[in-house]
Scaffold this motif. Sequence first.
Motif, short mmCIF file in Angstrom:
data_model
loop_
_atom_site.label_atom_id
_atom_site.label_comp_id
_atom_site.label_asym_id
_atom_site.label_seq_id
_atom_site.Cartn_x
_atom_site.Cartn_y
_atom_site.Cartn_z
N VAL A 200 -13.47 -8.83 -22.91
CA VAL A 200 -14.69 -8.14 -22.53
C VAL A 200 -14.39 -6.65 -22.58
O VAL A 200 -13.23 -6.22 -22.47
CB VAL A 200 -15.18 -8.55 -21.12
CG1 VAL A 200 -15.60 -9.99 -21.09
CG2 VAL A 200 -14.09 -8.28 -20.07
N GLY A 201 -15.44 -5.83 -22.75
CA GLY A 201 -15.21 -4.40 -22.84
C GLY A 201 -16.48 -3.61 -22.63
O GLY A 201 -17.55 -4.15 -22.29
N SER A 202 -16.37 -2.33 -22.86
CA SER A 202 -17.50 -1.42 -22.69
C SER A 202 -18.63 -1.77 -23.64
O SER A 202 -18.43 -2.43 -24.67
CB SER A 202 -17.04 0.02 -22.94
OG SER A 202 -15.99 0.39 -22.08
N PHE A 203 -19.83 -1.32 -23.28
CA PHE A 203 -21.03 -1.46 -24.11
C PHE A 203 -21.35 -2.93 -24.43
O PHE A 203 -21.75 -3.26 -25.53
CB PHE A 203 -20.89 -0.65 -25.40
CG PHE A 203 -20.31 0.71 -25.19
CD1 PHE A 203 -20.93 1.63 -24.35
CD2 PHE A 203 -19.13 1.10 -25.81
CE1 PHE A 203 -20.40 2.89 -24.14
CE2 PHE A 203 -18.59 2.36 -25.61
CZ PHE A 203 -19.23 3.26 -24.77
N GLY A 204 -21.11 -3.78 -23.43
CA GLY A 204 -21.48 -5.18 -23.58
C GLY A 204 -20.61 -5.98 -24.52
O GLY A 204 -21.05 -7.03 -25.03
N LEU A 205 -19.39 -5.54 -24.78
CA LEU A 205 -18.51 -6.27 -25.70
C LEU A 205 -18.04 -7.59 -25.10
O LEU A 205 -17.59 -7.66 -23.97
CB LEU A 205 -17.29 -5.42 -26.04
CG LEU A 205 -16.20 -6.13 -26.86
CD1 LEU A 205 -16.69 -6.40 -28.28
CD2 LEU A 205 -14.91 -5.32 -26.89
N PHE A 206 -18.16 -8.64 -25.89
CA PHE A 206 -17.55 -9.93 -25.59
C PHE A 206 -17.01 -10.52 -26.88
O PHE A 206 -17.72 -10.62 -27.87
CB PHE A 206 -18.55 -10.90 -24.97
CG PHE A 206 -17.99 -12.29 -24.80
CD1 PHE A 206 -17.00 -12.54 -23.85
CD2 PHE A 206 -18.43 -13.34 -25.60
CE1 PHE A 206 -16.46 -13.81 -23.71
CE2 PHE A 206 -17.89 -14.61 -25.47
CZ PHE A 206 -16.90 -14.85 -24.50
N ASN A 207 -15.72 -10.88 -26.85
CA ASN A 207 -15.08 -11.47 -28.03
C ASN A 207 -14.30 -12.70 -27.61
O ASN A 207 -13.53 -12.66 -26.65
CB ASN A 207 -14.14 -10.46 -28.70
CG ASN A 207 -13.62 -10.97 -30.05
OD1 ASN A 207 -14.31 -10.88 -31.06
ND2 ASN A 207 -12.41 -11.51 -30.06
N SER A 208 -14.52 -13.79 -28.32
CA SER A 208 -13.85 -15.04 -28.02
C SER A 208 -13.17 -15.57 -29.27
O SER A 208 -13.84 -15.91 -30.25
CB SER A 208 -14.86 -16.06 -27.49
OG SER A 208 -14.24 -17.31 -27.26
N TYR A 209 -11.83 -15.62 -29.25
CA TYR A 209 -11.04 -16.17 -30.36
C TYR A 209 -10.38 -17.46 -29.90
O TYR A 209 -9.70 -17.49 -28.87
CB TYR A 209 -9.99 -15.18 -30.83
CG TYR A 209 -9.00 -15.78 -31.82
CD1 TYR A 209 -9.34 -15.93 -33.16
CD2 TYR A 209 -7.75 -16.22 -31.40
CE1 TYR A 209 -8.46 -16.49 -34.06
CE2 TYR A 209 -6.86 -16.79 -32.31
CZ TYR A 209 -7.22 -16.93 -33.63
OH TYR A 209 -6.34 -17.49 -34.52
N ASN A 210 -10.56 -18.53 -30.66
CA ASN A 210 -10.01 -19.84 -30.30
C ASN A 210 -9.48 -20.52 -31.55
O ASN A 210 -10.22 -20.66 -32.54
CB ASN A 210 -11.09 -20.71 -29.66
CG ASN A 210 -11.74 -20.04 -28.45
OD1 ASN A 210 -11.21 -20.08 -27.35
ND2 ASN A 210 -12.88 -19.40 -28.67
N SER A 211 -8.22 -20.94 -31.51
CA SER A 211 -7.61 -21.60 -32.68
C SER A 211 -6.90 -22.88 -32.25
O SER A 211 -6.52 -23.05 -31.08
CB SER A 211 -6.62 -20.66 -33.37
OG SER A 211 -5.48 -20.43 -32.56
N PHE A 212 -6.72 -23.77 -33.21
CA PHE A 212 -6.03 -25.03 -32.96
C PHE A 212 -5.21 -25.39 -34.18
O PHE A 212 -5.50 -24.97 -35.30
CB PHE A 212 -7.02 -26.15 -32.65
CG PHE A 212 -7.79 -26.62 -33.86
CD1 PHE A 212 -7.36 -27.72 -34.60
CD2 PHE A 212 -8.93 -25.94 -34.28
CE1 PHE A 212 -8.06 -28.13 -35.73
CE2 PHE A 212 -9.63 -26.35 -35.41
CZ PHE A 212 -9.20 -27.45 -36.13
N GLY A 213 -4.17 -26.20 -33.96
CA GLY A 213 -3.36 -26.69 -35.06
C GLY A 213 -2.79 -28.05 -34.73
O GLY A 213 -2.40 -28.31 -33.59
#
Length: 818
Positions: free
Chosen positions: A267-280
Amino acid sequence: MKALRIALYILGFLAGTTGWAQMSDPPTKLSGVVIDEMGNPIPGARVSLINSSEAITTTDLYGRFTFNRLAQGKQVLLVYSLGYEPITDTLICTHASHQKVEYNLKPLAAQLAELEIAADRPEILERLRTIRGTMLFAAKKNDIVRPDDLVANTATNNARQVYAKVSGLNIWESDYGGNQLEIGGRGLSPSRTSNFNTRQNGYDISADPLGYPETYYSPPTDAIDRIDIVRGASSLQFGSQFGGTINFILKDHPKDKKLHLNSKQSVGSFGLFNSYNSFGVKSGKHQVFGYFNHKKSEGWRANSASENNTYYFKYTLQSTPQLKLSFSYTGNRYLAQQPGGLTDAQFEEDPTQVNRNRNWFAVAWNLPAFNATWKLSDKTSITHNTYALVASRDALGFLATPNVADPAEQASNEEFRKQRNLISDQFNNWGTETRLLQRTQIGNYETALTAGVRAYKGKNHKQQGFASSGSDASFKYISEDFPGISDYNFNNTNYAAFAEALIYPTKKLALTYGVRYEFIDTQGNGVYRNLVRAPNNSILIDEQIEDGMEKRRDFAILGFGAAYRIHPSLELFANFSQNYRSITFNDVIVRNPAFRVDPNIEDERGYNLDLGIKGMVLPGVGLDFTAFYLKYANRIGLLLATDSETFQVYRLRTNIGKSNTFGFESLIEIKPLEWMHYQGDLNISAFVNASVLKGRYNSTDPTIDGNKIELVPDFIFKTGIKLGYKEFQLSAQYSYVNDHFSDATNAFETANSISGLIPSYNVLDIGLRYNYNKWTLETGVNNAANESYFTRRATGYPGPGIIPSTPRNYYFTLGFTF
């Protein structure tokens, strides 16, 4: 200069922490010396305890090393140095003992062995091996970026931080979310990284490598294992571009695990939301890996929200020990609202203000790919890639310069004046590339030859016309029969073949030479609208004119290089490579009041020349110095011109003349505690990255001759320090870019602000990371001094006009790995 003062204060404070390195005498000690076959010491050799990341040291100038505290019992040491065969040794350490050892390293056969040793990755100044797969990188200027090693804002793909150690790059910052990568080297335009051949896992990802080489998709930084960058000398093996090649190598399932899960939430300024999800998942010969990345931001200016989704899937079959097959699919979708550009006066008054509320940009990218790697023998390998691109990009809005008000703001304007402009591209491309690497023995020296063939077919349907007068993201033309301005089909066909050889006349000298042949056929046909209105807005002429073009050309480019190894960890290198850049015909028909293209524009030709030195000069001290010369003939650039009928000023893209760019790129990396052979919990590293550039035009046009080349800062400076203590890491980075012009006329300022000076700017970024078992916490502040600046003047989207860069902003990331 507030950011500079803060940066120097932090760097000085962190550097002073070296005094923390206090140690007590441990009970078990090991010391030794590393020498070559002649008994000469090998400085800079790495000595490590296998399976212990903390027990690593480097030999001093006399080849000596020491471990002051070792655990009792069985210990396995790995000793290695660039250019020598690694060796392992098993020791039994007892309490209060002091063992002394000597290791004799043998040189590799002509230094051509391709080692796959996990610990063979240097901690500083990592560069591409001489041979990697079926590719040769001897005598070439190159860089490797490892995003996982960075303490940076990867959620927004912050290129300023990610590429901080890559010399000579000019970076455009067009949006807070980092939806597009825009970097240029050695004075070449950063626009969507179009002067590089951009690849992912070895295959093209740009819209059309020849006809439309802009990169609208780039993978999320969290999904990247490493970034390989090779400058202009890459033209023989990867394509004739002046800038070189960027290859994003994506992460894969770990070789030593059956199941792997990773998740990072930011999460961050100016409404930032980032979701990274990986599987192997790995089972026998089968392996599966995939990731999904979702990013959303409100933006720091009004009307600048964006949403980006990227997904990736890869299946790998190790059919036999010699044959590996894989299939992958990459998808990317993003939608961004664009607040438009500003004039100089508007930027000075308030960089947060906006001129547009009806501009939108959308991208849909689909990239299936098949790869085969076949090791026929220890001497022969083959790799093959077949890939396709099914994609679209749509740009919607009011295209006039920022000094012209949006007509929709005045209700009295006619409806046709309120209609927005829509530019739509549909890409349907495929390509295939096969490479062979053959090693041979000539006398006592091993040589290598890489050769390959490539076929590519691109189809681009490009339309431009009128869309609704509303403010929503409706990418539809008003008329279903004809978009309103132009409708074209472009077909690009490309066949290429190349060969490059590497030979060692002596143990220390390597020579490379090669050739590339290209055949290019570009076809375009369509119609455009000729519309003329009277002063009272009545239509005088309204007709559709058929248009067509075809341009066939074939050519060969040559290159050669040399590398001399002064020391196993230090080498001199030089290379000469010819380059060629095809014109992009689909830009010719864009009808934009602020930007036009000369219909008689021609392809660009020239060459890159490098002379440098790179490697380790002392334990913990690495450098990479390069002097370069970039020669252009028929250089394409931007001129200011005036319409003879409307007297409106616009930017004209045309062949300006010849250009010459000289430069010196330097990078120094240090780990000061290695000088003292310190083995405690403290770790300090620092770098200084400085480039000096000079570019001038040689033109028959007196208004251009002798002018500075646009987008060539005289000086680029970046420095940073990273302090680690146990599981904590703190990073501070300072960046400075000198002022430079945005067009070939060297205009300081224009009424519409699409041309003018880009003032000097400096930026400070700070990051902090903490690792606890399988968890990772990260936080930081970008543009800590809240510098108000801009990096580009856009001719079209996301402007036109000045695009302000992001002010101070914060981020917080929580990660988990299983």
